[in-house]
Design an enzyme around this catalytic site. Structure first.
Site, PDB file in Angstrom:
ATOM      1  N   CYS A   1     -45.653 -20.593  72.120  1.00  0.00           N
ATOM      2  CA  CYS A   1     -45.696 -21.653  73.141  1.00  0.00           C
ATOM      3  C   CYS A   1     -45.345 -21.064  74.507  1.00  0.00           C
ATOM      4  O   CYS A   1     -44.340 -20.360  74.645  1.00  0.00           O
ATOM      5  CB  CYS A   1     -44.741 -22.781  72.786  1.00  0.00           C
ATOM      6  SG  CYS A   1     -45.126 -23.568  71.197  1.00  0.00           S
TER       7      CYS A   1
ATOM      8  N   CYS B   1     -34.613 -22.673  75.788  1.00  0.00           N
ATOM      9  CA  CYS B   1     -34.460 -22.156  74.438  1.00  0.00           C
ATOM     10  C   CYS B   1     -34.825 -20.676  74.390  1.00  0.00           C
ATOM     11  O   CYS B   1     -35.901 -20.272  74.806  1.00  0.00           O
ATOM     12  CB  CYS B   1     -35.356 -22.953  73.491  1.00  0.00           C
ATOM     13  SG  CYS B   1     -35.213 -22.443  71.779  1.00  0.00           S
TER      14      CYS B   1
ATOM     15  N   CYS C   1     -27.497 -27.793  68.166  1.00  0.00           N
ATOM     16  CA  CYS C   1     -28.887 -27.360  68.022  1.00  0.00           C
ATOM     17  C   CYS C   1     -28.871 -25.929  67.517  1.00  0.00           C
ATOM     18  O   CYS C   1     -28.257 -25.043  68.138  1.00  0.00           O
ATOM     19  CB  CYS C   1     -29.607 -27.450  69.368  1.00  0.00           C
ATOM     20  SG  CYS C   1     -31.335 -26.915  69.319  1.00  0.00           S
TER      21      CYS C   1
ATOM     22  N   GLU D   1     -29.160 -17.767  68.924  1.00  0.00           N
ATOM     23  CA  GLU D   1     -28.386 -18.653  69.782  1.00  0.00           C
ATOM     24  C   GLU D   1     -28.353 -20.069  69.236  1.00  0.00           C
ATOM     25  O   GLU D   1     -29.261 -20.503  68.513  1.00  0.00           O
ATOM     26  CB  GLU D   1     -28.941 -18.649  71.205  1.00  0.00           C
ATOM     27  CG  GLU D   1     -30.321 -19.236  71.375  1.00  0.00           C
ATOM     28  CD  GLU D   1     -30.775 -19.212  72.839  1.00  0.00           C
ATOM     29  OE1 GLU D   1     -30.541 -18.208  73.527  1.00  0.00           O
ATOM     30  OE2 GLU D   1     -31.363 -20.208  73.276  1.00  0.00           O
TER      31      GLU D   1
ATOM     32  N   CYS E   1     -41.760 -21.401  76.337  1.00  0.00           N
ATOM     33  CA  CYS E   1     -40.571 -21.130  75.534  1.00  0.00           C
ATOM     34  C   CYS E   1     -40.214 -19.648  75.560  1.00  0.00           C
ATOM     35  O   CYS E   1     -41.051 -18.793  75.254  1.00  0.00           O
ATOM     36  CB  CYS E   1     -40.806 -21.590  74.098  1.00  0.00           C
ATOM     37  SG  CYS E   1     -39.389 -21.350  73.016  1.00  0.00           S
TER      38      CYS E   1
ATOM     39  N   CYS F   1     -39.690 -16.084  67.361  1.00  0.00           N
ATOM     40  CA  CYS F   1     -40.660 -17.097  66.916  1.00  0.00           C
ATOM     41  C   CYS F   1     -42.066 -16.537  67.115  1.00  0.00           C
ATOM     42  O   CYS F   1     -42.325 -15.832  68.092  1.00  0.00           O
ATOM     43  CB  CYS F   1     -40.481 -18.383  67.721  1.00  0.00           C
ATOM     44  SG  CYS F   1     -41.592 -19.728  67.231  1.00  0.00           S
TER      45      CYS F   1
END
Length: 349
Positions: free
Chosen positions: A115, A332, A104, A91, A118, A111
């Site tokens: 975190c 995100c 962005c 995205e 997120c 990932c």
């Protein structure tokens, strides 16, 4: 996607030599890819038919496809889902400001950083993106809007400094005068704090903005929400940031997501103020986005205001990030995750 898109002019000259073509064709090809944003050899009118045939047979290009697009009815922020050649979904976000259009982009599929606030990291890391796949996000949005992209932020899914070579190659190509010519000062790279990569990046003396995801003023608190804190403590991160500012003369931006009853107390604000006082830095306070899989909720407007005022009392330049795209899965990785879950329900993956 063939990495011919991710080659600079010197590398393209090597390709021309390899296939028996004059070197000057490299600049023409680079201009088609990065200035005119044409990735179809058959549309490259100043290349000979013979050269086009060679390129089609040896350097096939598979552009990314737009899988979904959501436009906010609140502020015109646009979220894009792109499907890659291997079927993976990433995205990107378009944000419109008075000073120009900012995009962005994602740097990885998923990932591994973990975190807690997120959505990108919930399913872990699938793979790194190529330079071409990173460029394609910017170029596809420019073509879709028919407007120039003036700022690029590497703050979507993924950790940009995990593959510093890919990230710096992307910066080099997006910055080239023969291409989009986006100034390095208009490029922001965000990291959760990979100390060794920050130090390596500093030596390159790029004039980009380095953004550090800090989100806590003490190690114990930071470890609870950011697993990378178990490898690099805050002192190590700040030492690396000081080296970075000494070498580049560029201030560092610290990202701080305000989480109610977690890191948003006045004591937290004062601790952050004492930590950063005197540094060449800026603090970006972020009202944390709601993620279904997370228990975190955003600090109240009053709490954000008080936190801001404490930091200003330490003479730390501070802003509160404007909340964008709240009606289109703002967090995100959230839109990508919803898309994948819906595809799974349909039996598509």
């Amino acid at each position: 996607m063939n990495e011919i898109i991710g080659m600079d002019i010197t590398e393209l000259e090597g390709v021309m030599q390899l296939i028996g073509e004059p070197k000057y064709r490299a600049k023409q090809l680079f201009s088609w890819f990065h200035n005119k944003l044409i990735w179809d050899y058959n549309q490259m009118s100043n290349l000979s038919i013979g050269l086009r045939k060679k390129l089609v047979s040896s350097y096939e290009i598979a552009p990314i496809k737009m899988a979904d697009k959501l436009v906010s009815s609140i502020d015109s922020t646009t979220k894009y889902l792109f499907e890659l050649e291997d079927g993976n979904i990433i995205e990107s976000v378009l944000m419109k400001y008075k000073h120009g259009n900012s995009v962005c982009i994602s740097t990885q599929v998923g990932c591994r950083m973990g975190c807690k606030f997120c959505a990108s990291t919930i399913d872990g890391l699938v793979r790194n993106l190529t330079v071409a796949e990173m460029l394609a996000q910017v170029y596809s949005i420019a073509l879709d809007t028919k407007e120039r992209v003036s700022n690029v932020v590497l703050m979507g899914s993924g950790e940009p400094l995990e593959r510093l070579d890919i990230t710096t190659k992307f910066i080099k190509l997006i910055n080239m005068e023969e291409g989009q010519n986006i100034g390095t000062r208009h490029i922001t790279v965000s990291t959760c704090g990979l100390v060794n990569s920050i130090l390596e990046l500093a030596q390159l003396k790029l004039q980009i903005t380095l953004a550090i995801s800090l989100h806590a003023a003490c190690d114990d608190r930071r470890k609870q929400i950011m697993p990378i804190a178990k490898k690099y403590n805050i002192a190590q991160v700040l030492d690396a940031c000081n080296v970075y500012t000494d070498i580049t003369s560029r201030r560092v931006s610290f990202e701080y997501a305000l989480i109610q009853n977690n890191n948003d107390s006045l004591e937290d604000a004062h601790a952050l103020g004492r930590l950063l006082k005197g540094m060449l830095c800026h603090v970006n306070l972020i009202p944390v986005n709601t993620v279904n899989e997370s228990r975190f909720i955003c600090t109240t407007d009053e709490g954000i205001r008080k936190f801001y005022e404490v930091l200003k009392s330490y003479n730390i330049e501070t802003t509160v990030r404007r909340t964008l795209g709240q009606d289109i899965d703002a967090a995100c990785g959230q839109l990508r995750r919803r898309y994948l879950l819906e595809a799974k329900d349909r039996g598509e993956c």
